[in-house]
Design a protein around this motif. Structure first.
Motif, PDB file in Angstrom:
ATOM      1  N   VAL A   1      34.466  31.519 -60.130  1.00  0.00           N
ATOM      2  CA  VAL A   1      33.392  32.491 -60.357  1.00  0.00           C
ATOM      3  C   VAL A   1      32.041  31.981 -59.854  1.00  0.00           C
ATOM      4  O   VAL A   1      31.012  32.602 -60.084  1.00  0.00           O
TER       5      VAL A   1
ATOM      6  N   TYR B   1      29.672  22.230 -56.400  1.00  0.00           N
ATOM      7  CA  TYR B   1      28.823  23.419 -56.288  1.00  0.00           C
ATOM      8  C   TYR B   1      27.849  23.222 -55.133  1.00  0.00           C
ATOM      9  O   TYR B   1      27.232  22.161 -55.021  1.00  0.00           O
TER      10      TYR B   1
ATOM     11  N   PHE C   1      30.764  38.658 -62.725  1.00  0.00           N
ATOM     12  CA  PHE C   1      31.352  37.606 -63.554  1.00  0.00           C
ATOM     13  C   PHE C   1      32.671  38.059 -64.173  1.00  0.00           C
ATOM     14  O   PHE C   1      32.688  38.949 -65.032  1.00  0.00           O
ATOM     15  N   ILE C   2      33.763  37.470 -63.729  1.00  0.00           N
ATOM     16  CA  ILE C   2      35.075  37.690 -64.348  1.00  0.00           C
ATOM     17  C   ILE C   2      35.286  36.495 -65.268  1.00  0.00           C
ATOM     18  O   ILE C   2      35.428  35.368 -64.800  1.00  0.00           O
TER      19      ILE C   2
ATOM     20  N   GLY D   1      22.026  30.723 -60.735  1.00  0.00           N
ATOM     21  CA  GLY D   1      22.503  31.075 -59.395  1.00  0.00           C
ATOM     22  C   GLY D   1      23.386  30.008 -58.774  1.00  0.00           C
ATOM     23  O   GLY D   1      23.683  30.081 -57.576  1.00  0.00           O
ATOM     24  N   VAL D   2      23.800  29.028 -59.555  1.00  0.00           N
ATOM     25  CA  VAL D   2      24.604  27.928 -59.013  1.00  0.00           C
ATOM     26  C   VAL D   2      26.055  27.990 -59.495  1.00  0.00           C
ATOM     27  O   VAL D   2      26.990  27.946 -58.697  1.00  0.00           O
ATOM     28  N   ARG D   3      26.254  28.112 -60.800  1.00  0.00           N
ATOM     29  CA  ARG D   3      27.610  27.956 -61.342  1.00  0.00           C
ATOM     30  C   ARG D   3      28.355  29.277 -61.529  1.00  0.00           C
ATOM     31  O   ARG D   3      29.572  29.329 -61.451  1.00  0.00           O
ATOM     32  N   TYR D   4      27.620  30.351 -61.834  1.00  0.00           N
ATOM     33  CA  TYR D   4      28.249  31.667 -61.951  1.00  0.00           C
ATOM     34  C   TYR D   4      27.152  32.697 -61.898  1.00  0.00           C
ATOM     35  O   TYR D   4      25.975  32.352 -61.981  1.00  0.00           O
ATOM     36  N   GLY D   5      27.535  33.943 -61.762  1.00  0.00           N
ATOM     37  CA  GLY D   5      26.546  35.011 -61.773  1.00  0.00           C
ATOM     38  C   GLY D   5      25.895  35.234 -60.415  1.00  0.00           C
ATOM     39  O   GLY D   5      26.340  34.718 -59.396  1.00  0.00           O
TER      40      GLY D   5
ATOM     41  N   ARG E   1      23.573  35.310 -57.182  1.00  0.00           N
ATOM     42  CA  ARG E   1      22.776  34.398 -56.353  1.00  0.00           C
ATOM     43  C   ARG E   1      22.055  35.224 -55.295  1.00  0.00           C
ATOM     44  O   ARG E   1      22.656  36.103 -54.668  1.00  0.00           O
TER      45      ARG E   1
ATOM     46  N   LEU F   1      16.011  29.389 -54.658  1.00  0.00           N
ATOM     47  CA  LEU F   1      17.307  29.831 -55.187  1.00  0.00           C
ATOM     48  C   LEU F   1      17.189  30.205 -56.664  1.00  0.00           C
ATOM     49  O   LEU F   1      17.634  31.278 -57.090  1.00  0.00           O
TER      50      LEU F   1
ATOM     51  N   ARG G   1      17.043  34.528 -60.363  1.00  0.00           N
ATOM     52  CA  ARG G   1      16.684  34.978 -61.721  1.00  0.00           C
ATOM     53  C   ARG G   1      15.768  36.209 -61.676  1.00  0.00           C
ATOM     54  O   ARG G   1      15.929  37.143 -62.460  1.00  0.00           O
TER      55      ARG G   1
ATOM     56  N   PHE H   1      17.686  39.502 -63.279  1.00  0.00           N
ATOM     57  CA  PHE H   1      17.296  39.984 -64.608  1.00  0.00           C
ATOM     58  C   PHE H   1      16.431  41.234 -64.498  1.00  0.00           C
ATOM     59  O   PHE H   1      15.601  41.345 -63.594  1.00  0.00           O
TER      60      PHE H   1
END
Lengths: 95, 487
Positions: free
Chosen positions: A79, A88, B99-100, B326-330, B332, B342, B347, B351
């Motif tokens: 994800v 990452y 996001f799954i 914006g790095v691990r999920y969600g 970007r 970034l 953000r 948002f």
């Protein structure tokens, strides 16, 4: 309490939020109004009052320091916006 | 056309256990109602048809094999704040539109283990920040009693879905009134439990010291059935309470003769709509007839609840929402130039305006030099607000008043004025600040719009709240009313 447009830009920077230049004055108005509402707190003297840390006066529960998580890296990285070799990806930080 | 949608969870459960209907039939029935009505209401963000039919088939097997629990096979909906494995979990935000979730929230997994079918994920204010369900990235939810009005919020999708009987029940979360206020505005029954009773694991965090999940259903009896599944210790939530859980259905039929009901003077002052006041008065008269005693009480610091909340909640939200990077999920942003770009553009673009307002208020309140004036001061006042309730509960069993100062307002009416929106939670917020349980129960109508009676209990007194609400519902039928277009 009144915040001006420079205050808003400084707060947005701290919060890592890009705000469109055209929207800054409205945020200044909105946030100033919210802080005016919050100012009502000063109508009560709280000298000596213990700040509440938990509704039930409980302290943080601790657990044994043991490994409980299994390796789910691939699933979690599915994800992510961008990954490579389990890492990452972000824009270059060091030239 | 069968009338399953007119039935409560308890009634559907009885039919399932007796073999009078299958979970597959019920699930198809509610999926078809969603298809028929939700284009107008917009109460769902995601409908999981295939998964629901698979779960229903499994439930039918369990029912056949005698492996079924009380709720096996009933379909419900989850607020889209609860992470659901393999299903989009958006929290009403563009930030999580892609996001799954790779895991289940504890609440979701408990319902799965109980054999309950998930119909889908309900619409909500973005990150649960709002009182009208208008701040959703997926567009506003409409109130089934009058589609020009809001359903309340933030759990407005769950409230609208249950009110229109697109789902017999749903989950919600309540940080400052987000179960009780929409339950009131949509004419359903909602319970916000004691802080720490229901696990917050996998429930996307807004304000961690206030957030609490709970049931939204047609009746108190149904809320008890759901709470039996939802409540209980969870080692994955560090604020989960380590305590035994009673059978919340067991005490529903107890008499309330001699019940002492506290009426806070502050909840019946000039800010309360006079027609709403008359409806609440009618409910109190009913309680008096049932043998309860009404006692006037004072909650002298309750007037400060809204200002205190708008420090505590934004402060905690600014910390919790820092995880969206914006790095691990969600979400970007496109083509980031450097790491700062970034973060700020992901953000800023991900948002919506209300979420950004609250993050900025919280960032300001927690910034160097301001901590004592804002967060510390607010936490001190929070103690005084809690002490008011402790004092009151020395003398009364429950506290009653309105859940909301007025009935549902028009779409768009308060969206441009954050302060007037915030004040629509004036009677619910103190309960969250103190960590107490509270309910909203349908008590009548003003101009065809539902009004909710709020019932507040002492810590861990969910059983008593449910008993008090159930006894009222045995003598009234407000909770059985269905809006005309959905009958």
């Amino acid at each position: 309490m009144s915040l001006d447009t420079d205050d808003i830009k400084a707060i947005a920077k701290l919060a890592r939020l890009k705000i469109d230049e055209a929207d800054v004055p409205l945020y200044a108005t909105n946030l100033s109004n919210i802080l005016d509402l919050v100012e009502q707190m000063n109508s009560v003297n709280t000298e000596g009052v213990v700040p509440m840390s938990h509704p039930l006066e409980l302290v943080q529960r601790l657990r044994e320091d043991v490994v409980t998580e299994t390796d789910q890296r691939d699933e979690f990285q599915n994800v992510a916006p961008a990954t490579q070799d389990g890492l990452y990806l972000v824009p270059r930080v060091i030239e | 056309m069968s009338n399953f949608y007119q039935m409560t969870l308890a009634e559907l459960s009885t039919m399932l256990q007796a073999g009078d209907v299958s979970s597959t039939e019920l699930t198809e029935h509610f999926l078809s109602r969603i298809k028929q009505h939700d284009a107008t209401l917009n109460s769902f963000i995601t409908v999981v048809k295939d998964q629901a039919m698979t779960q229903a088939a499994a439930a039918d097997n369990a029912l056949k094999n005698g492996a079924a629990g009380p709720l096996t096979g009933v379909p419900i909906a989850h607020k889209d704040i609860f992470c659901t494995r393999g299903v989009k979990t958006s929290c009403g935000s563009k930030m999580l539109d892609n996001f799954i979730s790779p895991y289940d929230a504890t609440v979701v997994s408990k319902f799965k283990q109980a054999g309950v079918v998930t119909l889908g994920k309900t619409n909500m204010d973005e990150f649960a920040m709002g009182s009208s369900s208008e701040t959703s990235f997926y567009g506003p939810v409409r109130n089934p009693w009058n589609i020009d009005t809001v359903p309340g919020g933030s759990s407005g999708g769950s409230a609208a879905a249950v009110a229109s009987r697109l789902a017999p029940a749903a989950t919600g979360t309540d940080t400052g009134g987000s179960i009780r206020q929409p339950a009131a505005m949509c004419g359903i029954t909602g319970l916000k439990p004691t802080y720490g009773l229901v696990s917050r694991y996998g429930m996307i965090a807004f304000a961690s010291s206030l957030d609490q999940g709970g049931p939204m259903a047609q009746t108190a009896e149904d809320c008890a059935l759901m709470l039996n599944v939802m409540a209980g210790f969870d080692e994955k939530d560090s604020t989960s309470l380590e305590m035994g859980i009673p059978d919340y259905s067991a005490g529903l039929d107890h008499s309330i003769e001699g019940l002492r009901i506290g009426l806070p003077r502050e909840y019946f002052d000039a800010g309360l709509d006079k027609n709403v006041k008359a409806v609440i008065q009618g409910a109190l008269d009913q309680y008096r007839e049932l043998g309860a005693e009404l006692v006037e009480i004072d909650l002298p610091n309750s007037g400060l609840s809204v200002p205190v909340y708008y420090v505590v909640a934004p402060a905690e939200c600014s910390a919790n929402l820092s995880r969206f990077d914006g790095v691990r999920y969600g979400y970007r942003c496109e083509d980031p130039q450097d790491l700062y770009d970034l973060y700020t553009r992901s953000r800023g673009e991900g948002f919506g305006a209300e979420v950004k307002r609250r993050i900025m208020v919280g960032t300001y309140a927690l910034s160097a030099g301001y901590y004592d004036a804002y967060y510390l001061k607010a936490q001190q006042l929070r103690h005084l607000i809690s002490d008011d309730f402790r004092e009151a509960f020395n003398n009364v069993d429950v506290i009653m008043g309105p859940a909301s100062p007025g009935p549902a307002f028009n779409l768009g009416e308060k969206v441009e004025d954050p302060i007037s929106m915030y004040l629509s939670d004036i009677y619910t917020i103190a309960v969250n600040l103190a960590g107490l349980p509270g309910m909203s129960v349908p008590a009548g109508f003003v101009d065809g719009k539902p009004v909710g009676l709020q019932i507040i209990g002492n810590y861990f007194e969910e059983s008593r709240l449910l008993n008090v609400a159930h006894q009222y519902q045995q003598h009234t039928d407000w909770h059985r009313q269905i809006p005309n277009n959905y009958k």
